[in-house]
Design a protein around this motif. Structure first.
Motif, PDB file in Angstrom:
ATOM      1  N   LEU A  36       2.820   8.495  -2.562  1.00 37.25           N
ATOM      2  CA  LEU A  36       1.869   9.358  -3.443  1.00 37.25           C
ATOM      3  C   LEU A  36       1.455   8.479  -4.590  1.00 37.25           C
ATOM      4  O   LEU A  36       0.296   8.700  -4.924  1.00 37.25           O
ATOM      5  CB  LEU A  36       2.665  10.397  -3.429  1.00 37.25           C
ATOM      6  N   ASN A  37       2.404   7.833  -5.150  1.00 35.62           N
ATOM      7  CA  ASN A  37       2.075   6.910  -6.358  1.00 35.62           C
ATOM      8  C   ASN A  37       1.056   5.938  -6.011  1.00 35.62           C
ATOM      9  O   ASN A  37       0.142   5.766  -6.704  1.00 35.62           O
ATOM     10  CB  ASN A  37       3.289   6.311  -7.080  1.00 35.62           C
ATOM     11  N   ASP A  38       1.240   5.202  -5.014  1.00 40.84           N
ATOM     12  CA  ASP A  38       0.153   4.019  -4.482  1.00 40.84           C
ATOM     13  C   ASP A  38      -1.277   4.822  -4.310  1.00 40.84           C
ATOM     14  O   ASP A  38      -2.041   4.058  -4.484  1.00 40.84           O
ATOM     15  CB  ASP A  38       0.705   3.247  -3.593  1.00 40.84           C
ATOM     16  N   LEU A  39      -1.142   5.998  -3.784  1.00 43.06           N
ATOM     17  CA  LEU A  39      -2.483   6.525  -3.512  1.00 43.06           C
ATOM     18  C   LEU A  39      -3.098   6.959  -4.692  1.00 43.06           C
ATOM     19  O   LEU A  39      -4.279   6.856  -4.889  1.00 43.06           O
ATOM     20  CB  LEU A  39      -2.078   7.766  -2.655  1.00 43.06           C
ATOM     21  N   GLU A  40      -2.165   7.307  -5.605  1.00 40.43           N
ATOM     22  CA  GLU A  40      -2.765   7.883  -7.027  1.00 40.43           C
ATOM     23  C   GLU A  40      -3.684   6.244  -7.558  1.00 40.43           C
ATOM     24  O   GLU A  40      -4.804   6.484  -7.986  1.00 40.43           O
ATOM     25  CB  GLU A  40      -2.105   8.339  -7.949  1.00 40.43           C
ATOM     26  N   VAL A  41      -3.147   5.357  -7.433  1.00 37.84           N
ATOM     27  CA  VAL A  41      -3.649   4.239  -7.880  1.00 37.84           C
ATOM     28  C   VAL A  41      -4.690   3.592  -7.067  1.00 37.84           C
ATOM     29  O   VAL A  41      -5.905   3.152  -7.564  1.00 37.84           O
ATOM     30  CB  VAL A  41      -2.527   2.947  -7.797  1.00 37.84           C
ATOM     31  N   PHE A  42      -4.561   4.030  -5.675  1.00 37.50           N
ATOM     32  CA  PHE A  42      -5.706   3.584  -4.726  1.00 37.50           C
ATOM     33  C   PHE A  42      -7.089   4.420  -5.233  1.00 37.50           C
ATOM     34  O   PHE A  42      -8.238   4.022  -5.318  1.00 37.50           O
ATOM     35  CB  PHE A  42      -5.280   3.898  -3.364  1.00 37.50           C
ATOM     36  N   LYS A  43      -6.991   5.837  -5.565  1.00 38.53           N
ATOM     37  CA  LYS A  43      -7.992   6.586  -6.113  1.00 38.53           C
ATOM     38  C   LYS A  43      -8.601   6.168  -7.294  1.00 38.53           C
ATOM     39  O   LYS A  43      -9.907   6.213  -7.380  1.00 38.53           O
ATOM     40  CB  LYS A  43      -7.581   7.886  -6.203  1.00 38.53           C
ATOM     41  N   THR A  49     -13.902  -3.249  -5.207  1.00 31.67           N
ATOM     42  CA  THR A  49     -12.976  -4.183  -5.658  1.00 31.67           C
ATOM     43  C   THR A  49     -12.265  -4.524  -4.545  1.00 31.67           C
ATOM     44  O   THR A  49     -11.769  -3.942  -3.404  1.00 31.67           O
ATOM     45  CB  THR A  49     -11.851  -3.734  -6.748  1.00 31.67           C
ATOM     46  N   GLU A  50     -11.578  -5.916  -4.535  1.00 31.01           N
ATOM     47  CA  GLU A  50     -10.981  -6.544  -3.733  1.00 31.01           C
ATOM     48  C   GLU A  50      -9.474  -5.938  -3.697  1.00 31.01           C
ATOM     49  O   GLU A  50      -8.925  -5.765  -2.690  1.00 31.01           O
ATOM     50  CB  GLU A  50     -10.744  -8.010  -3.840  1.00 31.01           C
ATOM     51  N   LYS A  51      -8.822  -5.821  -4.854  1.00 33.77           N
ATOM     52  CA  LYS A  51      -7.536  -4.812  -5.120  1.00 33.77           C
ATOM     53  C   LYS A  51      -7.529  -3.589  -4.049  1.00 33.77           C
ATOM     54  O   LYS A  51      -6.601  -3.464  -3.741  1.00 33.77           O
ATOM     55  CB  LYS A  51      -7.427  -4.880  -6.549  1.00 33.77           C
ATOM     56  N   LYS A  52      -8.817  -2.948  -4.040  1.00 33.26           N
ATOM     57  CA  LYS A  52      -8.794  -1.865  -3.211  1.00 33.26           C
ATOM     58  C   LYS A  52      -8.145  -1.919  -1.759  1.00 33.26           C
ATOM     59  O   LYS A  52      -7.621  -1.405  -1.042  1.00 33.26           O
ATOM     60  CB  LYS A  52      -9.831  -1.068  -3.329  1.00 33.26           C
ATOM     61  N   GLU A  53      -9.014  -3.134  -1.210  1.00 34.31           N
ATOM     62  CA  GLU A  53      -8.600  -3.551   0.076  1.00 34.31           C
ATOM     63  C   GLU A  53      -7.144  -3.753   0.387  1.00 34.31           C
ATOM     64  O   GLU A  53      -6.470  -3.573   1.485  1.00 34.31           O
ATOM     65  CB  GLU A  53      -9.614  -4.697   0.744  1.00 34.31           C
ATOM     66  N   GLU A  54      -6.695  -4.712  -0.447  1.00 30.12           N
ATOM     67  CA  GLU A  54      -5.460  -5.218  -0.418  1.00 30.12           C
ATOM     68  C   GLU A  54      -4.492  -3.675  -0.645  1.00 30.12           C
ATOM     69  O   GLU A  54      -3.342  -3.746   0.194  1.00 30.12           O
ATOM     70  CB  GLU A  54      -4.790  -5.900  -1.694  1.00 30.12           C
ATOM     71  N   LEU A  55      -4.703  -2.963  -1.441  1.00 30.59           N
ATOM     72  CA  LEU A  55      -3.990  -1.904  -1.710  1.00 30.59           C
ATOM     73  C   LEU A  55      -4.076  -0.772  -0.288  1.00 30.59           C
ATOM     74  O   LEU A  55      -3.060  -0.229  -0.060  1.00 30.59           O
ATOM     75  CB  LEU A  55      -4.499  -0.934  -2.788  1.00 30.59           C
ATOM     76  N   ASN A  56      -4.992  -0.762   0.216  1.00 30.17           N
ATOM     77  CA  ASN A  56      -5.250   0.173   1.468  1.00 30.17           C
ATOM     78  C   ASN A  56      -4.403  -0.468   2.719  1.00 30.17           C
ATOM     79  O   ASN A  56      -3.677   0.582   3.365  1.00 30.17           O
ATOM     80  CB  ASN A  56      -6.834  -0.242   1.960  1.00 30.17           C
ATOM     81  N   LEU A  57      -4.243  -1.722   2.766  1.00 25.97           N
ATOM     82  CA  LEU A  57      -3.255  -2.374   3.739  1.00 25.97           C
ATOM     83  C   LEU A  57      -2.146  -2.041   3.412  1.00 25.97           C
ATOM     84  O   LEU A  57      -1.129  -1.693   4.314  1.00 25.97           O
ATOM     85  CB  LEU A  57      -3.518  -3.971   3.965  1.00 25.97           C
ATOM     86  N   HIS A  58      -1.331  -2.006   2.126  1.00 21.78           N
ATOM     87  CA  HIS A  58      -0.274  -1.615   1.681  1.00 21.78           C
ATOM     88  C   HIS A  58       0.120  -0.165   1.821  1.00 21.78           C
ATOM     89  O   HIS A  58       1.086   0.069   2.380  1.00 21.78           O
ATOM     90  CB  HIS A  58      -0.084  -1.901   0.285  1.00 21.78           C
ATOM     91  N   LEU A  59      -0.982   0.584   1.926  1.00 25.31           N
ATOM     92  CA  LEU A  59      -0.817   2.068   2.235  1.00 25.31           C
ATOM     93  C   LEU A  59      -0.581   2.319   3.384  1.00 25.31           C
ATOM     94  O   LEU A  59       0.405   3.045   3.934  1.00 25.31           O
ATOM     95  CB  LEU A  59      -2.118   2.791   1.501  1.00 25.31           C
ATOM     96  N   GLU A  60      -1.391   1.646   4.457  1.00 26.34           N
ATOM     97  CA  GLU A  60      -1.157   1.761   5.940  1.00 26.34           C
ATOM     98  C   GLU A  60       0.366   1.192   6.337  1.00 26.34           C
ATOM     99  O   GLU A  60       0.947   1.801   7.267  1.00 26.34           O
ATOM    100  CB  GLU A  60      -2.229   0.973   6.577  1.00 26.34           C
ATOM    101  N   LYS A  61       0.917   0.024   5.668  1.00 29.69           N
ATOM    102  CA  LYS A  61       2.104  -0.360   6.200  1.00 29.69           C
ATOM    103  C   LYS A  61       3.253   0.649   5.619  1.00 29.69           C
ATOM    104  O   LYS A  61       4.165   0.892   6.386  1.00 29.69           O
ATOM    105  CB  LYS A  61       2.479  -1.664   5.378  1.00 29.69           C
ATOM    106  N   THR A  62       2.930   1.301   4.546  1.00 31.57           N
ATOM    107  CA  THR A  62       4.020   2.159   3.953  1.00 31.57           C
ATOM    108  C   THR A  62       4.103   3.532   4.739  1.00 31.57           C
ATOM    109  O   THR A  62       5.014   4.007   5.051  1.00 31.57           O
ATOM    110  CB  THR A  62       3.691   2.540   2.423  1.00 31.57           C
TER     111      THR A  62
END
Length: 102
Positions: A36-43, A49-62
């Motif tokens: 949920l914290n990572d999701l808030e950062v993602f939003k 941004t490229e960081k958003k794609e990286e965070l998206n992969l991180h969210l899916e793994k989590t």
């Protein structure tokens, strides 16, 4: 206190199961809070941004690791099947609403 051998054994089994259940439930809660914290950062990121794609992969793994723990808990009767399904559906809906995935 237990008076016979079988009652003593049941107490030991109950303690063992309690620890196992607590492990699964606390792990799922911890990972869910992290998700949920990572999701808030993602939003908060801009859509390009490229960081958003990286965070998206991180969210899916989590999310996959949360699903794994929930399914293992379901297999060991820590969670009822409807409870496990509800938890998984809620997380999937949050991810879908946040970034149009799943």
């Amino acid at each position: 206190m237990a008076n016979n051998k079988s009652a003593k054994k049941r107490i030991l089994i109950s303690k063992r199961n309690n620890l196992q259940n607590r492990f699964y439930k606390s792990s799922v809660k911890t990972l869910t809070k992290k998700f949920l914290n990572d999701l808030e950062v993602f939003k908060s990121y801009e859509p390009t941004t490229e960081k958003k794609e990286e965070l998206n992969l991180h969210l899916e793994k989590t999310l996959a690791s949360i699903y794994s723990l929930i399914d293992k808990g379901l297999k060991k009767n820590v969670y009822h099947k409807n409870t496990a399904a509800r938890k998984k559906a809620k997380l999937a809906a949050l991810l879908k609403n946040a970034c149009g995935l799943v």
